[in-house]
Each structure stands twice: as structure tokens, then as C-alpha cells.
Design a protein around this motif. Structure first.
Motif, PDB file in Angstrom:
ATOM      1  N   GLY A   1      12.047  -7.314  12.762  1.00 49.31           N
ATOM      2  CA  GLY A   1      11.408  -6.041  12.449  1.00 49.31           C
ATOM      3  C   GLY A   1      10.872  -5.997  11.034  1.00 49.31           C
ATOM      4  O   GLY A   1       9.796  -5.439  10.774  1.00 49.31           O
ATOM      5  N   ALA A   2      11.612  -6.609  10.095  1.00 53.04           N
ATOM      6  CA  ALA A   2      11.147  -6.647   8.707  1.00 53.04           C
ATOM      7  C   ALA A   2       9.854  -7.447   8.580  1.00 53.04           C
ATOM      8  O   ALA A   2       8.923  -7.048   7.872  1.00 53.04           O
ATOM      9  CB  ALA A   2      12.234  -7.241   7.811  1.00 53.04           C
ATOM     10  N   LEU A   3       9.777  -8.590   9.253  1.00 55.06           N
ATOM     11  CA  LEU A   3       8.563  -9.406   9.196  1.00 55.06           C
ATOM     12  C   LEU A   3       7.390  -8.719   9.892  1.00 55.06           C
ATOM     13  O   LEU A   3       6.262  -8.736   9.397  1.00 55.06           O
ATOM     14  CB  LEU A   3       8.828 -10.765   9.839  1.00 55.06           C
ATOM     15  CG  LEU A   3       9.814 -11.687   9.120  1.00 55.06           C
ATOM     16  CD1 LEU A   3      10.037 -12.947   9.924  1.00 55.06           C
ATOM     17  CD2 LEU A   3       9.324 -12.034   7.725  1.00 55.06           C
ATOM     18  N   LEU A   4       7.668  -8.109  11.052  1.00 54.92           N
ATOM     19  CA  LEU A   4       6.593  -7.465  11.814  1.00 54.92           C
ATOM     20  C   LEU A   4       6.016  -6.270  11.065  1.00 54.92           C
ATOM     21  O   LEU A   4       4.797  -6.077  11.026  1.00 54.92           O
ATOM     22  CB  LEU A   4       7.124  -7.031  13.182  1.00 54.92           C
ATOM     23  CG  LEU A   4       6.115  -6.420  14.147  1.00 54.92           C
ATOM     24  CD1 LEU A   4       5.054  -7.448  14.525  1.00 54.92           C
ATOM     25  CD2 LEU A   4       6.816  -5.897  15.396  1.00 54.92           C
ATOM     26  N   ALA A   5       6.894  -5.475  10.471  1.00 57.61           N
ATOM     27  CA  ALA A   5       6.422  -4.272   9.778  1.00 57.61           C
ATOM     28  C   ALA A   5       5.912  -4.572   8.374  1.00 57.61           C
ATOM     29  O   ALA A   5       5.059  -3.850   7.857  1.00 57.61           O
ATOM     30  CB  ALA A   5       7.552  -3.240   9.702  1.00 57.61           C
ATOM     31  N   GLY A   6       6.429  -5.629   7.752  1.00 62.93           N
ATOM     32  CA  GLY A   6       6.086  -5.890   6.357  1.00 62.93           C
ATOM     33  C   GLY A   6       4.961  -6.871   6.135  1.00 62.93           C
ATOM     34  O   GLY A   6       4.565  -7.100   4.986  1.00 62.93           O
ATOM     35  N   ILE A   7       4.422  -7.480   7.206  1.00 64.76           N
ATOM     36  CA  ILE A   7       3.369  -8.475   7.028  1.00 64.76           C
ATOM     37  C   ILE A   7       2.123  -7.808   6.441  1.00 64.76           C
ATOM     38  O   ILE A   7       1.731  -6.704   6.831  1.00 64.76           O
ATOM     39  CB  ILE A   7       3.037  -9.158   8.373  1.00 64.76           C
ATOM     40  CG1 ILE A   7       2.201 -10.412   8.143  1.00 64.76           C
ATOM     41  CG2 ILE A   7       2.387  -8.211   9.325  1.00 64.76           C
ATOM     42  CD1 ILE A   7       2.944 -11.539   7.521  1.00 64.76           C
ATOM     43  N   ASN A   8       1.501  -8.467   5.488  1.00 64.45           N
ATOM     44  CA  ASN A   8       0.350  -7.911   4.770  1.00 64.45           C
ATOM     45  C   ASN A   8      -0.933  -8.218   5.536  1.00 64.45           C
ATOM     46  O   ASN A   8      -1.682  -9.132   5.202  1.00 64.45           O
ATOM     47  CB  ASN A   8       0.296  -8.503   3.357  1.00 64.45           C
ATOM     48  CG  ASN A   8      -0.811  -7.895   2.521  1.00 64.45           C
ATOM     49  OD1 ASN A   8      -1.358  -6.842   2.851  1.00 64.45           O
ATOM     50  ND2 ASN A   8      -1.151  -8.549   1.426  1.00 64.45           N
ATOM     51  N   THR A   9      -1.196  -7.439   6.579  1.00 62.91           N
ATOM     52  CA  THR A   9      -2.388  -7.671   7.393  1.00 62.91           C
ATOM     53  C   THR A   9      -3.670  -7.390   6.618  1.00 62.91           C
ATOM     54  O   THR A   9      -4.690  -8.046   6.843  1.00 62.91           O
ATOM     55  CB  THR A   9      -2.343  -6.786   8.650  1.00 62.91           C
ATOM     56  OG1 THR A   9      -2.167  -5.415   8.258  1.00 62.91           O
ATOM     57  CG2 THR A   9      -1.188  -7.181   9.547  1.00 62.91           C
ATOM     58  N   GLU A  10      -3.625  -6.442   5.690  1.00 60.95           N
ATOM     59  CA  GLU A  10      -4.820  -6.140   4.904  1.00 60.95           C
ATOM     60  C   GLU A  10      -5.188  -7.291   3.975  1.00 60.95           C
ATOM     61  O   GLU A  10      -6.343  -7.425   3.578  1.00 60.95           O
ATOM     62  CB  GLU A  10      -4.608  -4.860   4.095  1.00 60.95           C
ATOM     63  CG  GLU A  10      -4.458  -3.606   4.950  1.00 60.95           C
ATOM     64  CD  GLU A  10      -4.330  -2.363   4.106  1.00 60.95           C
ATOM     65  OE1 GLU A  10      -4.302  -2.494   2.858  1.00 60.95           O
ATOM     66  OE2 GLU A  10      -4.245  -1.269   4.675  1.00 60.95           O
TER      67      GLU A  10
END
Length: 546
Positions: A247-256
């Protein structure tokens, strides 16, 4: 001063001829070694996570991801250690009193036994084991070393029960000590442990000829709650660890900033997380119902509160599972294709695998492709230079006339008949003129890196825009804008022939910065440069506008 036979005094050495129970001591050593190993593993994992996060800082949007990963590591190591202890304690109750005694004695004299609360609990266990074997003198020695203030409510009641049974061992069982111990035993109510004899039952022992047998039989029936099975504790630990870390990786990934999770990892991880969240929600709901307010507050109010807590646990688990499924499986439905492996980044020295990801729309024939690079199975960074390695994309572009074939090495190459395959000029210019212009672009690219105008990317690729105008792509990099990583691409464009200050023929080039992740943003002019056609000398015109 402690007696020499007092094995519960840590300041006194244990007799050299003490006969250890082999199984009890080996179990204690296994628990101690496991706890130390898990602590060392926790420290090693924390260092590894910190180093990995520091090396991939731009991949994450904030510090939350790092903190959540550290917490997941601590939960994993603590849960594994607790599962080991639960497994050993479960096997101890199937063993004899002597095994349990020496298990506690070894721990009492090594490591955990030095903590006041742990010492009191271990001494209580040894006192009970001695008494179950009829060794009342040794039991009293252990009881004398216990600090009552370190015991819980049920442990304190057991402590007074042990003293009562010890006092009953006197001649007639009606001494003042027995009465005192009985009063203290009755004064402490039980909380969660079961099997304690009632006050009337304990008083019935007084004056009975078989009082010792009855008291010992009652003592053996006292049990702490069975608790969770060690296998269940292990599985719950792994579930919580995965849900928190993923969950941390999925929510925290810097897609921008051009980062995403690998598609295979995102799909497998999200499916596991969804299942685990639902299981954890059910477990939390059951615990809230069985051990919630209705246990401490009998009546309608306690039942309603327990029901509400159970419902909240289920609803929360469903919401988290739904969000994880949408952000994971549904958002990462692309097909990865490996284009090249072990491509070295000349700027950082790291080696990357280049990937193409095909995203399919509602219409199966509608496929959108973008290009990435990665050096681990978890993350990938958008990297437009990888397109040069995509034979499928190169053939598609060549068939429409928008761009010419590009070699697998990602650089412009000359074909066998002397024409340049890196671009199709679409004009009547000869191949010699095109090659000369490309050479001057390469000269300028080297100059720009040497002067620190742009970072070294190790990439040079000649292409053409939609109008057929040739340009050289120098690769992508990242800029920090308002604490956010922005992907940029550097391009060199020819502005035709000019004369320098000495009147010599030169070709003018424009250095531009493009933003491939933001299609609506205009490119930025970084400078104008002249490259002498005879000497290849570069002149900075020191202007950034037309």
C-alpha cells in the motif's frame, strides 16, 4: 546473603552439578537465538530499506512511503519473533513441569530474565512447576524473589494461590499463615485466566486430610487463555506486512515525476493485498465482537457497541480492498515487453532494462505504448530513449513516413548505400549535407555537456518532428520544480546557415528543453549556438529568444 542452593538468585553462580533438562534448555536457547536473529534482521532490513529509498528518492512523492516501509519491517520481525515464542510455549504445556522449569530458569539467567517484569513472570512459572512436582521448598524460594508489583491481575491471583498451597503443606493446615494467604487470594479477582478455584472451594481444603492433593489438582487446572495459534500469528503477520508495504508503494509512487510500479508486481501485489485486507477485516470484526465492549459492559449497550465496531471493521476492509483493486489491477493492465537488458547509463553507471508497455483501450485494436527503464522488479521510470530499441514501434513509424528506421543501438546509423537511416529529410538535400549537419550536432552536444549546460545522458538520436524537420534528441533527465521531479528532454534543432563574427560559414543550432510528460506545456529555449563548418568551433550566442 543468598544461600548457595538458591538457584533463583542471579548474583550467585548456578551449581556446576545442576542437572539441566535437555529439552527445556534447548527450547530456551532456540527462543533466545531466534529473538536475537530477528532483531539483527530488523536492523539489517531497516538499513537496506533506507539505502534503497535514498537511491530512489525521486520515485516517491513523500516521506510517508519511507515511514510505512520501516513500520512494515518492524511489524514483520516482531510478528516472526512472537510466532516463534507462541510455538515454543504451546509445546511447553505438553511437556512436563521439569522441562517448563528449566526453560524458564535458563531465560531467567540469560537476557530476558534481567527485565523486572519478565523476571517476575519467569519466577512465577518456575514456582508453579516446582509445586506441581511436589518440591515445596524450591517453590517457596522462587516465590520469595518475585516482585508483586510486576505481576498482572491474573498472575497476582496465581501468586497468592501458590502461597496458599505452600502454606497448606503445614501440619494441620489451619495456621494463621493459611488464613492470611486465603484472604489475599480471595481479594484478587480473576480477569481472563480460567480454572481458578472458588473461594468456597479453597476454604473447603482447610482441615481436609487430602488437602494437598486437592490443592495441587486445582492448581493444575489454572490456565491462561489459549491464545492465537502460532501458524495463524505467522500468517496474520505476513498479511499485515504485505498490505502495509504494498500500500505504501502503490500510494506513494511519484506518477507525476514519471514513475510507476512494474505491471506484473502491481497486479500480483494488489490481488494479494485485496484478499489479505478482506481476511484481516473479518478477523478484526470477530475480535471486536468477541473481545469488544460487550465483554466488559454486559447488556444492550455493550452488544450494540461491539456490533458497530465489527461493522466498521468490515466496511473499512471493503473500502481499502476496493481502492487497492482499482489503483492496482485496473490501473496496471498493461503488457510489458523487454526491449533490451543491461543498458548502461553513462551518466550514473547503473545498468537498466528497457521496457515497452502496451496499454489496451476498450477497443482491442486501440493500443497506446510508452517506454520505460528499470533496474529492479518493483519500479520503472518513463524513459523515451527506450523507444529506439522498440522494433515494433520503429517499424510502425517508418510505415507512416513520420520517422525513419532506427537501429537497435539507439543511435543514427548510415545505410549501405551511403544514406543516413537516422532521419528522412523529405527534401532534395544530399546525404553528405545531412551527415555533416549531424556531425555538427554531435560536436555541439559534447560542448554542452562539457560546459555544464545540460547533464550527460549518453544519448544522441536523430529524428524528425511532425513537419519533417530534423532534430537531435539528447535524452531525458529530471528537473526539480516546487519539490517535484519533472521529466525533461533536450533537443538540438538546426536554424540554417549563418555567418559568425569573422564572417565564416557556420550552422546555427537552437537548444530546447521539452516536457514529454506535459503535452500542453511549451518548450523552453536554452540557447543559440554557432558551429563553424570548417573548424567545428562552437560559439555561444548568449541569447535565449528569437
Amino acid at each position: 546473603m543468598a544461600k548457595a542452593s538458591d538457584i533463583y538468585e542471579r548474583q550467585a553462580a548456578l551449581p556446576t552439578d545442576y542437572a539441566w533438562d535437555a529439552r527445556g534448555r534447548s527450547l530456551a536457547k532456540a527462543v533466545r537465538a531466534g529473538q536475537v536473529a530477528f532483531r539483527v534482521a530488523a536492523i539489517a532490513l531497516i538499513v537496506a530499506v533506507t539505502a534503497w529509498y535514498a537511491g530512489e528518492t525521486t520515485a516517491f512523492a513523500g516521506i510517508f512511503t519511507f515511514l510505512a516501509l520501516l513500520l512494515s519491517v518492524l511489524i514483520l520481525c516482531f510478528g516472526l519473533s512472537a510466532s516463534l515464542v507462541l510455538a515454543v510455549r504451546r509445546s511447553l504445556w505438553k511437556a512436563g513441569p521439569r522441562t517448563r522449569h528449566d526453560y524458564s530458569l535458563w531465560l531467567y539467567r540469560h537476557g530476558p530474565g534481567r527485565l523486572p517484569k519478565q523476571a517476575a513472570t519467569l519466577l512465577l512459572g518456575m514456582a508453579r512447576a516446582n509445586m506441581e512436582e511436589g518440591r515445596f521448598a524450591e517453590s517457596r524460594l522462587a516465590l520469595q524473589h518475585i516482585d508483586e508489583g510486576q505481576l498482572g491481575q491474573d498472575e497476582l491471583k496465581l501468586f497468592h494461590l501458590l502461597w496458599l498451597v505452600s502454606a497448606l503443606e503445614s501440619a494441620d493446615g489451619r495456621t494463621s499463615e493459611v488464613e492470611e494467604r486465603l484472604v489475599r487470594y480471595e481479594a484478587v479477582p480473576s480477569k481472563t485466566w480460567g480454572g481458578f478455584p472458588s473461594s468456597d472451594g479453597a476454604r473447603s481444603w482447610l482441615g481436609s486430610e487430602d488437602r494437598n492433593a486437592k490443592a495441587l489438582a486445582a492448581l493444575k487446572r489454572v490456565r491462561a487463555p489459549r491464545g492465537i495459534h502460532p501458524v495463524c500469528a505467522l500468517l496474520l503477520t505476513l498479511m499485515v506486512f504485505h498490505c502495509l508495504a504494498f500500500g505504501a508503494l502503490l500510494a506513494g509512487i511519484n506518477t507525476e515525476g514519471g514513475w510507476r510500479l512494474r505491471c506484473d508486481y502491481a497486479n500480483a501485489g494488489s490481488l494479494l493485498a485485496v484478499v489479505f485486507m478482506l481476511v484481516l477485516g473479518v478477523v478484526a470484526a470477530v475480535l471486536a465482537w468477541k473481545r469488544g465492549p460487550r465483554r466488559t459492559r454486559p447488556g444492550a449497550a455493550g452488544t450494540v457497541l461491539s456490533g458497530l465496531l465489527s461493522a466498521v471493521a468490515v466496511v473499512l476492509a471493503l473500502c481499502l480492498a476496493f481502492v487497492t483493486f482499482v489503483d492496482g489491477c485496473l490501473s496496471y493492465d498493461g503488457d510489458e515487453r523487454v526491449l533490451a537488458s543491461g543498458v548502461e547509463d553513462t551518466y550514473s553507471g547503473r545498468r537498466y532494462d528497457y521496457l515497452a508497455v502496451d496499454w489496451r483501450g476498450y477497443d482491442p485494436s486501440d493500443v497506446t505504448t510508452d517506454w520505460w527503464r528499470t533496474d529492479n522488479p518493483l519500479l520503472m521510470e518513463k524513459w523515451s530513449d527506450a523507444r529506439a530499441y522498440d522494433k515494433k514501434a520503429t517499424k510502425s513509424v517508418a510505415s507512416t513516413g513520420a520517422s525513419s528506421d532506427t537501429s537497435d543501438s539507439g543511435t543514427a546509423a548510415s545505410s549501405g548505400d551511403g544514406t543516413t537511416s537516422g532521419q528522412d529529410s523529405g527534401t532534395s538535400d544530399g546525404s553528405a549535407s545531412t551527415t555533416a549537419s549531424e556531425g555538427r550536432m554531435r560536436t555541439l552536444a559534447t560542448y554542452l555537456v562539457d560546459q555544464g549546460v545540460m547533464p550527460k545522458t549518453g544519448t544522441f538520436q536523430v529524428a524528425a518532428d511532425a513537419k519533417g524537420n530534423a532534430y537531435a534528441s539528447l535524452g531525458t533527465g529530471t528537473d526539480n520544480e516546487d519539490s517535484k521531479a519533472v521529466v525533461v528532454e533536450y533537443r538540438i534543432l538546426s536554424n540554417g546557415e549563418k555567418s559568425d563574427a569573422q564572417g565564416q560559414a557556420s550552422e546555427e543550432f537552437v537548444l530546447e528543453k521539452w516536457y514529454p510528460e506535459d503535452e500542453g506545456r511549451d518548450q523552453q529555449i536554452l540557447g543559440f549556438y554557432l558551429v563553424n563548418e570548417s573548424t567545428s568551433a562552437v560559439t555561444d550566442e548568449e541569447r535565449t529568444s528569437w
